[in-house]
Design a protein around this motif. Structure first.
Motif, short mmCIF file in Angstrom:
data_model
loop_
_atom_site.label_atom_id
_atom_site.label_comp_id
_atom_site.label_asym_id
_atom_site.label_seq_id
_atom_site.Cartn_x
_atom_site.Cartn_y
_atom_site.Cartn_z
N HIS A 155 0.88 -1.17 0.00
CA HIS A 155 0.00 0.00 0.00
C HIS A 155 0.91 1.22 0.00
N THR A 188 -7.09 3.93 -3.40
CA THR A 188 -7.98 3.89 -2.24
C THR A 188 -8.27 5.26 -1.66
N TYR A 245 -9.58 -3.88 1.59
CA TYR A 245 -10.06 -3.26 0.35
C TYR A 245 -11.48 -3.70 -0.06
#
Length: 302
Positions: A155, A188, A245
């Motif tokens: 990430h 995201t 997610y």
């Protein structure tokens, strides 16, 4: 919430968070793993002032150091501490957007020693990397290739403009990760601003469509058969897809691969749980062509 504890057979997802600075009320991307006692955490952050927040993470090991290329460097302390970086802010670029330049104003420069990830973590096997080091992410990864080769997922904050001088952009990070067997999955969150001098809803930090930076998730290529021979890896990645997610389809895909390789029956159990939890129907598909042919026929007819 689906409990992966039994499927993980007592294993924990080993997380390293580089640039782990926290602010009050903020939760890390892996908060759901903490909540369900599914992870261990190694937090790396040169600023000791956030340690009182980091120690509240689940059994976190804290390393107050900077990672990148080994040697003496300087940390540019910015007006907004979370904007501080080993790189110098690019005021020319920042001045083009509303609500940016002030936060990146350098108020101090601190000399510090920078270490390389593979030197500090020579024997660790991390599963998941969360990294936000304000423009220096690629430099950290380039000096952490041994650790990179073990990761299931990353990430990472990426930028579409040079907020810092010489900062690698999203295209550079994406190319590097693709060359190291990682596949892009999703963004995201993102930061946006208007052109300098334009305010939206009485605020200079409310942009509309111009993305300047974002968080992105990458996972190790699932077609790398040798990498996924260890059964725990697929369960861990399924857990990451699910808890971080809400990518239930990719979580199911990991479990399907696991079932095929190791004779388990996790996919059907997961599909049943997901159906009850989200009303999403997930099943193993063997022949999609009949469905697609109907769509093609309808489109061609119209």
């Amino acid at each position: 919430m689906i409990d992966f504890t039994n499927w993980l057979c007592g294993e924990k997802i080993n997380i390293i968070d580089i640039g782990a600075r926290m602010t009050p009320g903020e939760a890390p991307i892996y908060q759901n793993l903490i909540k369900n006692n599914l992870c261990t955490i190694t937090a790396v952050e040169p600023d000791t002032s956030t340690n009182e927040l980091l120690v509240k993470l689940s059994n976190a090991k804290i390393y107050n150091l900077a990672l990148g290329t080994k040697g003496l460097s300087y940390l540019n302390i910015c007006q907004l501490p979370s904007c501080s970086s080993l790189l110098e802010p690019d005021t020319e670029t920042l001045s083009k957007y509303s609500g940016m330049e002030y936060f990146y104003n350098v108020i101090d420069r601190v000399s510090l020693h920078v270490d390389e990830m593979d030197d500090i973590f020579q024997d660790e096997i991390f599963d998941f990397l969360s990294i936000d080091v304000q423009g220096a992410e690629l430099n950290v990864l380039e000096n952490g290739r041994r650790n990179l080769s073990n990761l299931l997922g990353i990430h990472i904050e990426v930028s579409f403009i040079e907020k810092y001088k010489g900062q690698p952009l999203f295209r550079d990070v994406d190319t590097f990760l693709a060359g190291n067997d990682f596949s892009f999955h999703c963004f995201t969150g993102y930061g946006t601003r208007s052109p300098r001098g334009i305010e939206i809803d009485n605020s200079p930090i409310n942009g509309i469509n111009q993305w300047l930076w974002a968080d992105a998730f990458y996972f190790h290529n699932l077609y790398d058969i040798d990498f996924w021979k260890e059964p725990g890896k697929l369960i861990k990645l399924a857990c990451i897809f699910h808890n971080l997610y809400k990518s239930y389809d990719f979580s199911a895909h990991c479990l399907k691969i696991h079932d095929h390789q190791f004779g388990s029956n996790y996919l059907s159990e997961y599909a049943s749980l997901i159906s009850n939890l989200t009303n999403t129907c997930i099943k193993s598909s063997s022949d999609e062509n009949t469905y697609l042919a109907k769509i093609a026929q309808k489109i061609n007819y119209n």
